[in-house]
Design an enzyme around this catalytic site. Structure first.
Site, short mmCIF file in Angstrom:
data_model
loop_
_atom_site.label_atom_id
_atom_site.label_comp_id
_atom_site.label_asym_id
_atom_site.label_seq_id
_atom_site.Cartn_x
_atom_site.Cartn_y
_atom_site.Cartn_z
N ASP A 1 -1.45 -16.80 -8.71
CA ASP A 1 -2.07 -15.37 -7.96
C ASP A 1 -2.36 -15.78 -6.57
O ASP A 1 -2.06 -14.90 -5.88
CB ASP A 1 -3.60 -15.25 -9.04
CG ASP A 1 -3.28 -14.69 -10.08
OD1 ASP A 1 -2.07 -13.88 -10.44
OD2 ASP A 1 -4.02 -14.82 -11.16
N GLY B 1 -16.76 -11.61 -3.45
CA GLY B 1 -16.46 -11.69 -5.05
C GLY B 1 -16.22 -13.33 -5.27
O GLY B 1 -15.59 -14.06 -4.24
N LYS C 1 -6.79 -16.21 -19.54
CA LYS C 1 -6.31 -17.18 -18.40
C LYS C 1 -6.86 -18.43 -18.89
O LYS C 1 -6.15 -19.58 -18.24
CB LYS C 1 -6.54 -16.48 -17.04
CG LYS C 1 -5.58 -15.29 -16.71
CD LYS C 1 -5.90 -14.93 -15.33
CE LYS C 1 -4.93 -13.96 -14.87
NZ LYS C 1 -5.08 -13.56 -13.31
N SER D 1 0.54 -2.51 -18.45
CA SER D 1 0.94 -3.48 -17.37
C SER D 1 2.18 -3.01 -16.92
O SER D 1 3.23 -2.52 -17.49
CB SER D 1 1.29 -4.86 -17.99
OG SER D 1 1.92 -5.75 -17.04
#
Length: 288
Positions: A107, A129, A71, A20
């Site tokens: 996000d 998507g 999540k 990350s």
């Protein structure tokens, strides 16, 4: 960076997570804002998730970020959800509010914040998507007043895609359409009436694959975005830029979703300009 008895901790939690870039972003933000904090990466098994969340309270942490696969799995361990997290059904940021743990999702906010001159209100958006990233972007677009959002997936995924957005459809007045991505004629026709086209799939991470036909023609006023940032320019973005269309990669989304979390934790604005320059230098060197 100052570390002493008053230093508060934040972390990103996932598996895997050692790769990350989030610790780089947040620790640079702590340093530049003089907030006494430090940010680390915790790679944990799912069996440790409940205890990890409890540690936010135990150690008076700012909170945590979450990536896949946690999540959605974190939600039962929280005290509440923000409106966008509830609609999305996923959390990427947990905030410690005097011992109450509230789940947020930055996000979608991060994505639109990265599009400097684009306001979703009253726009027509096409999304490739229907996974977690797409759901966050679509939800934020709806909350920001988008006029119409069209979601394109492979024909075998249409039923699942509609089910994935059921909460959003049931709880808002949004106008969502679902279409077969392999129907090139319909895709091209709708594209001529669209303000923003987003690739929210992983297609293109190999540096070779395209999520749409190579024969796609982009209208001149269209904005094209890809959530992928490695490679820095995907084939999808290269196709748009070859036609002289404005195209944006996913690095800005990465930065601004972090900025949203940082603001929730500290009350401070992340110095995104300075950090953006550092990130560009890193990823340009990877792709040179």
């Amino acid at each position: 960076m100052r570390i002493d008895g008053h230093t508060r901790l934040a972390a990103v939690v996932a598996s895997p997570i050692k790769h990350s870039i989030s610790p780089f972003i947040h620790n640079l933000a702590f340093e530049k804002t003089h907030v006494n904090g430090v940010y680390v990466a915790w790679e944990i098994p799912e069996s440790d998730l409940a205890e990890t969340v409890e540690n936010i309270r135990r150690y008076n942490m700012f909170g945590i970020n979450l990536s896949m696969p946690y999540k959605e799995k974190v939600i039962p361990f929280l005290d509440g959800l923000s409106p966008e997290a509830q609609l999305i059904g996923a959390v990427n940021t947990v905030v410690n509010r005097d011992g109450r743990l509230i789940g947020h999702n930055t996000d979608g906010f991060g994505f639109f914040a990265s599009l400097k001159n684009f306001n979703p209100k009253d726009t027509h958006i096409m999304i490739l998507g229907a996974g977690g990233a797409a759901k966050s972007i679509v939800t934020q677009a709806v909350l920001d007043g988008a006029k119409k959002v069209s979601i394109y997936v492979r024909p075998q995924s249409l039923v699942k895609a509609k089910e994935n957005f059921r909460t959003l459809l049931d709880q808002t007045d949004c106008y969502l359409e679902f279409h077969d991505l392999t129907d090139a004629d319909h895709f091209q026709k709708e594209l001529r009436q669209t303000d923003l086209l987003v690739n929210a799939t992983s297609v293109g991470m190999d540096g070779e694959s395209l999520p749409i036909s190579i024969d796609t023609r982009f209208p001149k006023e269209l904005l094209v975005a890809d959530i992928i940032y490695q490679p820095f320019e995907t084939p999808f973005l290269a196709l748009a830029r070859k036609q002289e269309i404005e195209a944006v990669n996913g690095l800005g989304m990465l930065l601004y979703q972090a900025a949203g979390a940082f603001k929730l934790w500290t009350g401070e604005n992340m110095p995104t300009g300075a950090i953006w320059q550092e990130l560009e230098n890193i990823y340009n060197s990877y792709n040179s």
